[in-house]
Motif scaffolding. Structure first.
Motif, PDB file in Angstrom:
ATOM      1  N   THR A   1       0.814  -1.227   0.000  1.00 50.93           N
ATOM      2  CA  THR A   1       0.000   0.000   0.000  1.00 50.93           C
ATOM      3  C   THR A   1       0.842   1.269   0.000  1.00 50.93           C
ATOM      4  OG1 THR A   1      -0.158  -0.136   2.420  1.00 50.93           O
ATOM      5  CG2 THR A   1      -1.961  -1.091   1.142  1.00 50.93           C
ATOM      6  N   GLU A   2       2.091   1.177   0.449  1.00 54.63           N
ATOM      7  CA  GLU A   2       2.938   2.369   0.481  1.00 54.63           C
ATOM      8  C   GLU A   2       3.720   2.573  -0.804  1.00 54.63           C
ATOM      9  OE1 GLU A   2       5.412   2.603   3.999  1.00 54.63           O
ATOM     10  OE2 GLU A   2       3.832   1.651   5.187  1.00 54.63           O
ATOM     11  N   GLN A   3       3.841   1.502  -1.588  1.00 52.64           N
ATOM     12  CA  GLN A   3       4.637   1.576  -2.808  1.00 52.64           C
ATOM     13  C   GLN A   3       4.040   2.604  -3.777  1.00 52.64           C
ATOM     14  OE1 GLN A   3       5.004  -2.144  -4.847  1.00 52.64           O
ATOM     15  NE2 GLN A   3       6.820  -1.511  -5.994  1.00 52.64           N
ATOM     16  N   ASN A   4       4.843   3.601  -4.122  1.00 51.01           N
ATOM     17  CA  ASN A   4       4.425   4.660  -5.055  1.00 51.01           C
ATOM     18  C   ASN A   4       3.142   5.369  -4.593  1.00 51.01           C
ATOM     19  OD1 ASN A   4       6.588   3.986  -6.792  1.00 51.01           O
ATOM     20  ND2 ASN A   4       5.355   2.364  -7.731  1.00 51.01           N
ATOM     21  N   ASN A   5       2.915   5.418  -3.284  1.00 49.24           N
ATOM     22  CA  ASN A   5       1.722   6.087  -2.764  1.00 49.24           C
ATOM     23  C   ASN A   5       2.127   7.002  -1.609  1.00 49.24           C
ATOM     24  OD1 ASN A   5      -0.795   6.879  -1.762  1.00 49.24           O
ATOM     25  ND2 ASN A   5      -1.738   4.937  -2.338  1.00 49.24           N
ATOM     26  N   PRO A   6       2.521   8.246  -1.906  1.00 49.13           N
ATOM     27  CA  PRO A   6       2.992   9.161  -0.851  1.00 49.13           C
ATOM     28  C   PRO A   6       1.914   9.511   0.162  1.00 49.13           C
ATOM     29  CG  PRO A   6       2.691  10.335  -2.927  1.00 49.13           C
ATOM     30  CD  PRO A   6       2.538   8.883  -3.239  1.00 49.13           C
TER      31      PRO A   6
ATOM     32  N   VAL B   1      -0.358   7.499   1.524  1.00 45.51           N
ATOM     33  CA  VAL B   1      -0.351   6.461   2.562  1.00 45.51           C
ATOM     34  C   VAL B   1       0.895   6.612   3.436  1.00 45.51           C
ATOM     35  CG1 VAL B   1      -0.255   3.981   3.018  1.00 45.51           C
ATOM     36  CG2 VAL B   1      -1.720   4.850   1.191  1.00 45.51           C
ATOM     37  N   SER B   2       2.048   6.854   2.809  1.00 45.02           N
ATOM     38  CA  SER B   2       3.307   7.001   3.561  1.00 45.02           C
ATOM     39  C   SER B   2       3.247   8.184   4.518  1.00 45.02           C
ATOM     40  CB  SER B   2       4.483   7.175   2.598  1.00 45.02           C
ATOM     41  OG  SER B   2       4.632   6.042   1.779  1.00 45.02           O
ATOM     42  N   ASN B   3       2.729   9.312   4.042  1.00 44.97           N
ATOM     43  CA  ASN B   3       2.638  10.508   4.892  1.00 44.97           C
ATOM     44  C   ASN B   3       1.677  10.294   6.058  1.00 44.97           C
ATOM     45  OD1 ASN B   3       4.422  11.877   3.247  1.00 44.97           O
ATOM     46  ND2 ASN B   3       2.831  12.868   2.029  1.00 44.97           N
ATOM     47  N   ALA B   4       0.541   9.658   5.768  1.00 37.84           N
ATOM     48  CA  ALA B   4      -0.436   9.392   6.828  1.00 37.84           C
ATOM     49  C   ALA B   4       0.151   8.455   7.871  1.00 37.84           C
ATOM     50  CB  ALA B   4      -1.711   8.799   6.228  1.00 37.84           C
ATOM     51  N   LYS B   5       0.895   7.455   7.412  1.00 36.09           N
ATOM     52  CA  LYS B   5       1.529   6.519   8.358  1.00 36.09           C
ATOM     53  C   LYS B   5       2.546   7.249   9.233  1.00 36.09           C
ATOM     54  CE  LYS B   5       5.125   4.038   7.693  1.00 36.09           C
ATOM     55  NZ  LYS B   5       6.170   3.113   7.202  1.00 36.09           N
ATOM     56  N   ASN B   6       3.352   8.125   8.615  1.00 38.86           N
ATOM     57  CA  ASN B   6       4.380   8.842   9.378  1.00 38.86           C
ATOM     58  C   ASN B   6       3.766   9.780  10.417  1.00 38.86           C
ATOM     59  OD1 ASN B   6       6.492   7.607   8.019  1.00 38.86           O
ATOM     60  ND2 ASN B   6       6.545   9.156   6.405  1.00 38.86           N
ATOM     61  N   GLN B   7       2.625  10.384  10.099  1.00 38.03           N
ATOM     62  CA  GLN B   7       1.932  11.238  11.067  1.00 38.03           C
ATOM     63  C   GLN B   7       1.508  10.428  12.289  1.00 38.03           C
ATOM     64  OE1 GLN B   7      -1.187  13.001   8.518  1.00 38.03           O
ATOM     65  NE2 GLN B   7      -0.401  14.983   9.127  1.00 38.03           N
ATOM     66  N   LEU B   8       0.927   9.269  12.028  1.00 37.49           N
ATOM     67  CA  LEU B   8       0.490   8.406  13.133  1.00 37.49           C
ATOM     68  C   LEU B   8       1.690   7.877  13.906  1.00 37.49           C
ATOM     69  CD1 LEU B   8      -1.843   6.961  14.594  1.00 37.49           C
ATOM     70  CD2 LEU B   8      -1.639   5.113  12.920  1.00 37.49           C
ATOM     71  N   LEU B   9       2.753   7.581  13.184  1.00 33.75           N
ATOM     72  CA  LEU B   9       3.975   7.059  13.809  1.00 33.75           C
ATOM     73  C   LEU B   9       4.538   8.029  14.839  1.00 33.75           C
ATOM     74  CD1 LEU B   9       6.043   4.699  13.668  1.00 33.75           C
ATOM     75  CD2 LEU B   9       7.265   6.003  11.947  1.00 33.75           C
ATOM     76  N   GLN B  10       4.446   9.325  14.550  1.00 30.80           N
ATOM     77  CA  GLN B  10       4.963  10.331  15.481  1.00 30.80           C
ATOM     78  C   GLN B  10       4.189  10.339  16.794  1.00 30.80           C
ATOM     79  OE1 GLN B  10       4.921  14.044  13.375  1.00 30.80           O
ATOM     80  NE2 GLN B  10       6.681  13.537  12.099  1.00 30.80           N
ATOM     81  N   LEU B  11       2.896  10.029  16.726  1.00 31.51           N
ATOM     82  CA  LEU B  11       2.091  10.014  17.948  1.00 31.51           C
ATOM     83  C   LEU B  11       2.263   8.713  18.733  1.00 31.51           C
ATOM     84  CD1 LEU B  11      -1.314  11.559  16.766  1.00 31.51           C
ATOM     85  CD2 LEU B  11       0.570  12.692  17.924  1.00 31.51           C
ATOM     86  N   VAL B  12       2.375   7.599  18.012  1.00 30.30           N
ATOM     87  CA  VAL B  12       2.421   6.283  18.676  1.00 30.30           C
ATOM     88  C   VAL B  12       3.836   5.910  19.089  1.00 30.30           C
ATOM     89  CG1 VAL B  12       1.927   3.818  18.396  1.00 30.30           C
ATOM     90  CG2 VAL B  12       0.389   5.519  17.403  1.00 30.30           C
ATOM     91  N   GLY B  13       4.821   6.224  18.233  1.00 33.34           N
ATOM     92  CA  GLY B  13       6.202   5.844  18.509  1.00 33.34           C
ATOM     93  C   GLY B  13       6.591   4.585  17.760  1.00 33.34           C
ATOM     94  N   ASP B  14       7.884   4.449  17.467  1.00 33.58           N
ATOM     95  CA  ASP B  14       8.384   3.316  16.675  1.00 33.58           C
ATOM     96  C   ASP B  14       8.137   1.967  17.336  1.00 33.58           C
ATOM     97  OD1 ASP B  14       9.415   4.698  14.475  1.00 33.58           O
ATOM     98  OD2 ASP B  14      11.185   5.277  15.600  1.00 33.58           O
TER      99      ASP B  14
END
Length: 221
Positions: A46-51, A53-66
């Motif tokens: 879902t992230e391949q060639n789909n910025p 999805v990648s941006n939305a994931k990174n936003q959530l990642l900042q709140l949840v943590g690695d």
């Protein structure tokens, strides 16, 4: 060559080829000691060639943590998107919904904590009795005199906690007094003038406590 010999060779060839294929299949299977995680596959697809999805994931990642990210999104049901006809759209909506939900929860928690802190401050406030007002007027005069004379030890250890002043509030008071060049000039010329200034401040404070007691709003009800 006899027909029987030809048939025998053909059978041997087929059997030999089958053995090779079986061996290759086993090698392949043995090579996969660990199965690929379905979450990893879903994220890659879902992230391949789909910025988006990648941006939305990174936003959530900042709140949840690695560290907790994968376990969190699994628990919230991201793997349900595997059966969706449009996986990328499903995953994008999942990330965005979780991001805004968490962001709202964090903001709500912050508001609650701020309200609790304000409530605690209110509970600590004292009644503006004559005795309390007189005391804080005297201490305010002493506090101001300590700032004029740069008595750092008393300012930090006594007056700042007594008047419940933040570093920012204290800095504002010190800056205000620092700009009073005329009073500083008089004190430098005659240090005893500071006692007269304290007396004047006390008189003004007793006649108008709200305007002269330092940090009055956070001390009295």
């Amino acid at each position: 060559m006899k027909i029987s010999n030809i048939l025998t060779c053909a059978i041997v060839f087929i059997l030999a080829t089958g053995c090779v294929k079986n061996n290759m299949s086993k090698t392949k299977n043995n090579g996969k000691n660990i199965e690929v995680d379905p979450l990893t596959i879903l994220k890659e697809q879902t992230e391949q060639n789909n910025p988006f999805v990648s941006n939305a994931k990174n936003q959530l990642l900042q709140l949840v943590g690695d560290k907790q990210f994968d376990s969190y999104i699994k628990k919230q049901g991201i793997l349900d998107c595997k059966d969706d006809s449009n996986e990328s759209s499903c995953v994008l909506n999942f990330y965005l919904n979780e991001f805004y939900k968490l962001k709202y929860d964090i903001q709500l928690k912050k508001v609650i904590e701020e309200n609790q802190a304000e409530h605690k401050i209110e509970l600590k406030k004292i009644n503006p009795t004559d005795n309390n007002l007189n005391n804080y007027c005297q201490w305010s005069a002493d506090f101001v005199a300590a700032v004029y004379s740069k008595d750092t030890e008393n300012i930090t250890n006594r007056y700042q906690p007594l008047f419940r002043m933040s570093e920012q509030d204290l800095a504002a008071l010190q800056t205000k007094i620092l700009k009073d060049n005329y009073s500083h000039f008089l004190i430098d010329e005659n240090p005893s003038i500071l006692d007269e200034m304290k007396t004047d401040y006390l008189e003004n404070c007793l006649s108008s406590p709200k305007d002269n007691i330092i940090n009055y709003i956070n001390i009295f009800r």
